[in-house]
Every structure is written in C-alpha cells, then in structure tokens.
Enzyme design. Structure first.
Site, PDB file in Angstrom:
ATOM      1  N   GLY A  14      38.292  24.092   8.778  1.00 42.26           N
ATOM      2  CA  GLY A  14      37.439  24.776   7.727  1.00 42.26           C
ATOM      3  C   GLY A  14      36.115  24.845   8.349  1.00 42.26           C
ATOM      4  N   THR A  15      36.024  24.935   9.769  1.00 44.60           N
ATOM      5  CA  THR A  15      34.785  25.097  10.309  1.00 44.60           C
ATOM      6  C   THR A  15      34.322  26.657  10.104  1.00 44.60           C
ATOM      7  OG1 THR A  15      35.573  25.547  12.546  1.00 44.60           O
ATOM      8  CG2 THR A  15      34.738  23.244  12.055  1.00 44.60           C
ATOM      9  N   LEU A  95      51.663  36.326   6.122  1.00 46.97           N
ATOM     10  CA  LEU A  95      51.645  36.668   4.880  1.00 46.97           C
ATOM     11  C   LEU A  95      52.122  38.359   4.734  1.00 46.97           C
ATOM     12  CD1 LEU A  95      47.737  36.137   3.727  1.00 46.97           C
ATOM     13  CD2 LEU A  95      49.714  35.076   2.617  1.00 46.97           C
ATOM     14  N   ASN A 107      41.398  38.779   9.164  1.00 50.61           N
ATOM     15  CA  ASN A 107      41.396  37.368   9.918  1.00 50.61           C
ATOM     16  C   ASN A 107      40.791  37.302  11.073  1.00 50.61           C
ATOM     17  OD1 ASN A 107      42.981  35.119  10.797  1.00 50.61           O
ATOM     18  ND2 ASN A 107      44.207  36.169  12.152  1.00 50.61           N
ATOM     19  N   HIS A 109      41.157  35.770  15.034  1.00 46.46           N
ATOM     20  CA  HIS A 109      42.113  35.111  16.099  1.00 46.46           C
ATOM     21  C   HIS A 109      41.166  34.890  17.261  1.00 46.46           C
ATOM     22  CE1 HIS A 109      45.762  34.353  17.761  1.00 46.46           C
ATOM     23  NE2 HIS A 109      45.422  34.859  18.970  1.00 46.46           N
ATOM     24  N   ASP A 150      48.837  38.646  13.632  1.00 48.33           N
ATOM     25  CA  ASP A 150      47.839  38.998  14.667  1.00 48.33           C
ATOM     26  C   ASP A 150      48.238  40.335  14.845  1.00 48.33           C
ATOM     27  OD1 ASP A 150      47.072  36.184  14.506  1.00 48.33           O
ATOM     28  OD2 ASP A 150      48.340  35.784  16.103  1.00 48.33           O
ATOM     29  N   GLU A 177      31.848  29.763  19.134  1.00 49.07           N
ATOM     30  CA  GLU A 177      30.592  30.349  19.147  1.00 49.07           C
ATOM     31  C   GLU A 177      30.609  31.973  18.901  1.00 49.07           C
ATOM     32  OE1 GLU A 177      28.088  28.762  22.629  1.00 49.07           O
ATOM     33  OE2 GLU A 177      28.665  26.930  21.839  1.00 49.07           O
ATOM     34  N   GLU A 179      33.223  33.319  17.785  1.00 49.27           N
ATOM     35  CA  GLU A 179      33.822  33.561  16.300  1.00 49.27           C
ATOM     36  C   GLU A 179      32.553  33.677  15.194  1.00 49.27           C
ATOM     37  OE1 GLU A 179      37.175  31.376  15.236  1.00 49.27           O
ATOM     38  OE2 GLU A 179      37.825  31.163  17.450  1.00 49.27           O
TER      39      GLU A 179
HETATM   40  C1  GAR Z   1      39.363  29.138  14.490  1.00 46.38           C
HETATM   41  O1  GAR Z   1      39.223  29.016  15.926  1.00 46.38           O
HETATM   42  C2  GAR Z   1      40.313  30.561  14.409  1.00 46.38           C
HETATM   43  O2  GAR Z   1      40.048  31.482  15.216  1.00 46.38           O
HETATM   44  C3  GAR Z   1      41.670  30.101  14.568  1.00 46.38           C
HETATM   45  O3  GAR Z   1      41.698  28.883  13.951  1.00 46.38           O
HETATM   46  C4  GAR Z   1      40.321  28.052  14.021  1.00 46.38           C
HETATM   47  C5  GAR Z   1      40.237  27.579  12.685  1.00 46.38           C
HETATM   48  O4  GAR Z   1      39.128  26.658  12.593  1.00 46.38           O
HETATM   49  N1  GAR Z   1      42.865  30.862  14.034  1.00 46.38           N
HETATM   50  C6  GAR Z   1      44.066  31.038  14.506  1.00 46.38           C
HETATM   51  O5  GAR Z   1      44.265  30.476  15.511  1.00 46.38           O
HETATM   52  C7  GAR Z   1      44.803  32.047  13.553  1.00 46.38           C
HETATM   53  N2  GAR Z   1      45.987  32.492  14.450  1.00 46.38           N
HETATM   54  P1  GAR Z   1      38.503  26.077  11.325  1.00 46.38           P
HETATM   55  O6  GAR Z   1      40.007  25.606  10.669  1.00 46.38           O
HETATM   56  O7  GAR Z   1      37.794  24.931  11.825  1.00 46.38           O
HETATM   57  O8  GAR Z   1      37.884  27.169  10.714  1.00 46.38           O
END
Ligand code: GAR
Length: 207
Positions: A14-15, A95, A107, A109, A150, A177, A179
């Site tokens: 959940g960052t 989904l 989303n 990615h 994706d 960073e 993202e």
């Molecule tokens: C993020 O880096 C996101 O881009 C990736 O998971 C991480 C979630 O981090 N998503 C995927 O790989 C989706 N295919 P978080 O749980 O700390 O927010």
C-alpha cells in the site's frame, strides 16, 4: 476541478495508497479515498487505510474460482460508495469490468507496457525481468483497465534509466519514484475531464 471520490483496490503493502494520502494532505490530489478494498485480509495497505480512518473491505480472491465471480463481488462492494474512479494500487488479481465502470478503473504497472506485462509480471518480478533482458530503460505505465492483465488503453508513461550497477531493489526504487509522480498526475487529468479514449488511444485534452 472536481473533487473525486476514489476507491482503491490493493493486494499488498500500500505505498501507492500512502502516496495518495500524503498528496491529499498537501493539497496536491483533488480526490478523497472513500473505500479501500483488499484482495487479501493481511494486505498491509488495509492497515494504512484504517490508520487514516478510511473505510476498508476485504474481498478475498481465493474464495472465488472464476475472475467473473470475484469481480462481481468487488463491484458489488463498490456500489454503495459510488466512486468516480477506481484506482488499482498493487492489485494482483484479474478483474472483469462491468460496462458501467468502463474507463473508470485505472492501474499503475511498473514497466513500459506492452513490454513486461501480463500474468505473473508484478512488483519485483518485473524489475528482475527487465534487468535480465538487458534493457537500458525501464519505467511505469498508467492505463485504463480492461478485461485482460495490463492491457487497456495507455494513459501515461514515465521512463527511467537502467544503470549497470542496478540491483532489483535500486531499479524498483527509481521506478517507484516515477510512479509516485505519474499516477497522481493521471488522477488530476481524470478529475479535470481531460482524458479522452479513442479506441486504443487516450488523448490528453488541452486545459
Ligand atoms: C507498485 O510498484 C505497482 O506498480 C505494482 O505493485 C507495486 C505496489 O506497491 N503493481 C503491479 O505490479 C501490478 N501488475 P504497493 O503495494 O506498495 O502500493
């Protein structure tokens, strides 16, 4: 600009959600997180939401066989909240999007799609694959979600360099960073009504 009602779907730490909370506090995100749904009861992101007083729900992926059944349960949980926008934030399950939510689910990615996407490509697995392939650039993509992993129309991308000294963790940090900048930027564009989907392409309308 409209203040959006957001629902956030997550499976992990959940960052990404935490970044939304921080930006909201700084007045940089025109959105209120109205509900966070976890696909696993132990997803740490649920704790982050509770700590902020944000309502949470759990729709466990493993209780359902088909993605269709799981998706129905997710969108049923969303219905009372009536979100303007649903943000996937480290949500790892497929989904199936009901027509009412078409182009209202996005989303992030951690790769430059359409490379390094699809089932099995998530989190550090993506960065490991990018390093293994010898790529010189990496990055992240925000896209509308359709019924494939994706795959939906790409809204925005950011690239970052891959350095010869990179470890998976160092590359992951650089991509994350990026993202943290691009995902909120897309939410601002959505709130401003500036995203126009034309087939596979998303046009960013002028202010
Ligand atoms: C993020 O880096 C996101 O881009 C990736 O998971 C991480 C979630 O981090 N998503 C995927 O790989 C989706 N295919 P978080 O749980 O700390 O927010």
């Amino acid at each position: 600009m409209k203040n959006l009602r957001l629902a956030v779907l997550l499976s992990g730490s959940g960052t990404t959600l935490e970044n939304f909370f921080v930006l909201k506090e700084q007045g940089k995100l025109p959105a209120e997180v109205a509900l966070v749904i976890g696909s696993r009861p132990d997803a740490y992101g649920l704790k982050r939401a509770k700590a902020r007083g944000v309502p949470t729900a759990v729709v466990e992926r493993k209780r359902f066989v088909l993605p269709e059944e799981f998706s129905e349960a997710i969108f049923a949980a969303l219905e009372p909240v009536k979100p303007d926008l649903v943000c996937l934030a480290g949500f790892l399950s497929l989904l199936k999007i009901p027509p009412a939510y078409e182009h209202r689910v996005i989303n992030i990615h951690p790769a430059l799609l359409p490379s390094f996407g699809g089932k099995g490509y998530y989190g550090n697995k993506v960065h490991e694959a990018v390093l293994k392939a010898g790529c010189k650039v990496a990055g992240c993509t925000v896209h509308f979600v359709d019924n494939e992993y994706d795959h939906g129309p790409i809204i925005a991308q950011r690239s970052v360099p891959v350095l010869e000294s990179d470890s998976t963790e160092r590359l992951a940090q650089r991509v994350q960073e990026a993202e943290r900048e691009v995902y909120p930027e897309v939410i601002r564009l959505f709130a401003a009504g500036r995203l126009k989907v034309e087939g596979r392409k998303v046009r960013i309308l002028p202010e």
